[in-house]
Scaffold this motif. Structure first.
Motif, mmCIF file in Angstrom:
data_model
loop_
_atom_site.group_PDB
_atom_site.id
_atom_site.type_symbol
_atom_site.label_atom_id
_atom_site.label_comp_id
_atom_site.label_asym_id
_atom_site.label_seq_id
_atom_site.Cartn_x
_atom_site.Cartn_y
_atom_site.Cartn_z
ATOM 1 N N MET A 1 80.028 -5.147 -17.866
ATOM 2 C CA MET A 1 80.799 -6.329 -17.545
ATOM 3 C C MET A 1 79.807 -7.658 -18.153
ATOM 4 O O MET A 1 78.596 -7.314 -17.754
ATOM 5 N N ASN A 2 80.396 -8.380 -18.745
ATOM 6 C CA ASN A 2 79.999 -9.561 -19.453
ATOM 7 C C ASN A 2 80.268 -10.691 -18.759
ATOM 8 O O ASN A 2 81.464 -10.991 -18.623
ATOM 9 N N ILE A 3 79.305 -11.420 -18.322
ATOM 10 C CA ILE A 3 79.625 -12.885 -17.687
ATOM 11 C C ILE A 3 79.043 -13.875 -18.657
ATOM 12 O O ILE A 3 77.790 -13.927 -18.924
ATOM 13 N N ASN A 4 79.673 -14.666 -19.087
ATOM 14 C CA ASN A 4 79.212 -15.751 -19.957
ATOM 15 C C ASN A 4 79.438 -17.207 -19.206
ATOM 16 O O ASN A 4 80.591 -17.401 -18.968
ATOM 17 N N LEU A 5 78.424 -18.047 -19.244
ATOM 18 C CA LEU A 5 78.558 -19.284 -18.711
ATOM 19 C C LEU A 5 78.344 -20.203 -20.093
ATOM 20 O O LEU A 5 77.418 -20.241 -20.641
ATOM 21 N N LEU A 6 79.624 -21.018 -20.197
ATOM 22 C CA LEU A 6 79.537 -21.866 -21.464
ATOM 23 C C LEU A 6 79.467 -23.155 -20.939
ATOM 24 O O LEU A 6 80.607 -23.778 -20.314
ATOM 25 N N THR A 7 78.794 -24.069 -21.243
ATOM 26 C CA THR A 7 78.494 -25.368 -20.512
ATOM 27 C C THR A 7 78.204 -26.401 -21.817
ATOM 28 O O THR A 7 77.619 -26.176 -22.883
ATOM 29 N N VAL A 8 78.557 -27.713 -21.256
ATOM 30 C CA VAL A 8 78.350 -28.785 -22.469
ATOM 31 C C VAL A 8 76.923 -29.383 -21.614
ATOM 32 O O VAL A 8 77.044 -29.671 -20.234
ATOM 33 N N VAL B 1 66.783 -25.077 -13.747
ATOM 34 C CA VAL B 1 66.529 -23.866 -14.708
ATOM 35 C C VAL B 1 65.887 -22.726 -13.931
ATOM 36 O O VAL B 1 66.458 -21.607 -14.050
ATOM 37 N N GLY B 2 65.069 -23.115 -12.856
ATOM 38 C CA GLY B 2 64.401 -21.763 -12.020
ATOM 39 C C GLY B 2 65.627 -21.276 -11.082
ATOM 40 O O GLY B 2 65.797 -20.251 -11.040
ATOM 41 N N ALA B 3 66.749 -22.054 -10.596
ATOM 42 C CA ALA B 3 67.744 -21.650 -9.994
ATOM 43 C C ALA B 3 68.769 -20.800 -10.721
ATOM 44 O O ALA B 3 68.931 -19.737 -10.282
ATOM 45 N N VAL B 4 68.978 -21.261 -11.961
ATOM 46 C CA VAL B 4 69.619 -20.401 -12.745
ATOM 47 C C VAL B 4 69.281 -19.057 -13.304
ATOM 48 O O VAL B 4 69.881 -17.999 -13.090
ATOM 49 N N GLU B 5 67.785 -19.057 -13.619
ATOM 50 C CA GLU B 5 67.018 -17.987 -13.945
ATOM 51 C C GLU B 5 66.994 -17.043 -12.465
ATOM 52 O O GLU B 5 67.277 -15.651 -12.889
ATOM 53 N N GLU B 6 66.727 -17.535 -11.575
ATOM 54 C CA GLU B 6 66.969 -16.690 -10.502
ATOM 55 C C GLU B 6 68.225 -15.801 -10.134
ATOM 56 O O GLU B 6 68.477 -14.617 -10.005
ATOM 57 N N TYR B 7 69.408 -16.487 -10.402
ATOM 58 C CA TYR B 7 70.644 -15.703 -10.257
ATOM 59 C C TYR B 7 70.842 -15.030 -11.453
ATOM 60 O O TYR B 7 71.712 -13.840 -11.139
ATOM 61 N N SER C 1 71.643 -6.673 -12.145
ATOM 62 C CA SER C 1 72.072 -5.306 -11.669
ATOM 63 C C SER C 1 73.673 -5.184 -11.734
ATOM 64 O O SER C 1 73.989 -3.807 -11.830
ATOM 65 N N TYR C 2 74.403 -6.090 -12.051
ATOM 66 C CA TYR C 2 75.717 -5.898 -12.030
ATOM 67 C C TYR C 2 76.521 -6.240 -13.273
ATOM 68 O O TYR C 2 77.577 -5.608 -13.643
ATOM 69 N N ALA C 3 75.968 -7.158 -14.054
ATOM 70 C CA ALA C 3 76.530 -7.517 -15.454
ATOM 71 C C ALA C 3 75.371 -8.096 -16.224
ATOM 72 O O ALA C 3 74.359 -8.526 -15.961
ATOM 73 N N LYS C 4 75.908 -8.042 -17.534
ATOM 74 C CA LYS C 4 75.159 -9.119 -18.466
ATOM 75 C C LYS C 4 75.520 -10.547 -18.515
ATOM 76 O O LYS C 4 76.734 -10.654 -18.716
ATOM 77 N N VAL C 5 74.465 -11.297 -18.316
ATOM 78 C CA VAL C 5 74.889 -12.686 -18.128
ATOM 79 C C VAL C 5 74.289 -13.419 -19.275
ATOM 80 O O VAL C 5 72.988 -13.178 -19.471
ATOM 81 N N SER C 6 74.928 -14.352 -19.848
ATOM 82 C CA SER C 6 74.697 -15.165 -20.928
ATOM 83 C C SER C 6 74.844 -16.687 -20.780
ATOM 84 O O SER C 6 76.045 -16.859 -20.116
ATOM 85 N N VAL C 7 74.032 -17.540 -21.024
ATOM 86 C CA VAL C 7 74.321 -18.817 -20.895
ATOM 87 C C VAL C 7 74.462 -19.556 -22.014
ATOM 88 O O VAL C 7 73.150 -19.531 -22.688
ATOM 89 N N SER D 1 86.724 -7.294 -19.638
ATOM 90 C CA SER D 1 85.235 -6.811 -19.634
ATOM 91 C C SER D 1 84.444 -8.117 -19.749
ATOM 92 O O SER D 1 83.230 -8.046 -19.541
ATOM 93 N N THR D 2 84.863 -9.210 -20.437
ATOM 94 C CA THR D 2 83.957 -10.172 -20.513
ATOM 95 C C THR D 2 84.563 -11.717 -19.786
ATOM 96 O O THR D 2 85.969 -11.935 -19.977
ATOM 97 N N PHE D 3 84.112 -12.171 -18.896
ATOM 98 C CA PHE D 3 84.760 -13.212 -18.163
ATOM 99 C C PHE D 3 83.654 -14.459 -18.540
ATOM 100 O O PHE D 3 82.351 -14.696 -18.761
ATOM 101 N N THR D 4 84.450 -15.619 -19.263
ATOM 102 C CA THR D 4 83.827 -16.731 -19.531
ATOM 103 C C THR D 4 84.170 -17.974 -18.900
ATOM 104 O O THR D 4 85.217 -18.209 -18.836
ATOM 105 N N PHE D 5 82.982 -18.429 -18.078
ATOM 106 C CA PHE D 5 83.244 -19.698 -17.367
ATOM 107 C C PHE D 5 82.934 -21.007 -18.053
ATOM 108 O O PHE D 5 81.773 -20.715 -18.825
#
Length: 159
Positions: free
Chosen positions: A1-8, A17-23, A29-35, A101-105
């Motif tokens: 599964m892919n999780i995309n976080l798309l932000t302005v 930044v540290g909190a985002v990196e921690e999550y 372990s569950y998904a590929k995450v990209s910001v 398979s790809t969730f874009t928030f």
């Protein structure tokens, strides 16, 4: 599964930044995450409604250029639906069963999301009627996605 976080806008403060990196690390372990960050448009003081609309439209064009045709798009918007963490986990699970398979928030800028982004969204989600800074929303969102995976798998997680 892919999780995309798309932000302005871009995260600048080290603690966000540290909190985002921690999550992102926890979610690995569950998904590929990209910001993916797109630049925000400068908003003049006392901008007219027409200027604000133009700014949101420009930001929307940049956001939509990053959305895949087959992505399940979840827009974070005050007018979206408020749900519990358990309902959120169920929603993600249902969409995965439906072969997404790809969730874009999508998180908008200071003026919110343009109607074109909201129309493209498969789902509109609200964390609250309150307005939060986009930096904080990123962290809350990633924590809730992490929590959703833990709930789906019956794994313990603090309440």
């Amino acid at each position: 599964m892919n999780i995309n976080l798309l932000t302005v806008g871009k995260l600048k403060e080290k603690y966000w930044v540290g909190a985002v990196e921690e999550y992102k690390k926890r979610l690995s372990s569950y998904a590929k995450v990209s910001v993916v960050e797109v630049p925000d448009e400068p908003t003049p003081d006392n901008a007219s409604a027409a200027q604000e609309e133009q700014i949101k439209r420009k930001e929307a064009e940049k956001l939509l250029a990053k959305v895949g045709e087959r992505d399940y798009v979840i827009a974070l918007a005050i007018e979206g639906k408020s749900i519990t963490s358990e309902e959120f986990a169920e929603q993600l699970d249902r969409m995965a069963i439906e072969r997404f398979s790809t969730f874009t928030f999508v998180i908008g800028g200071s003026l919110g999301l343009h109607e074109t982004v909201l129309k493209r969204a498969n789902y509109k989600l609200s964390f609250s009627k309150f307005t939060f800074p986009h930096q904080m929303v990123r962290v809350i969102l990633l924590e809730q996605v992490y929590r959703a995976f833990r709930i789906q798998r019956g794994e313990p997680y603090h309440k």
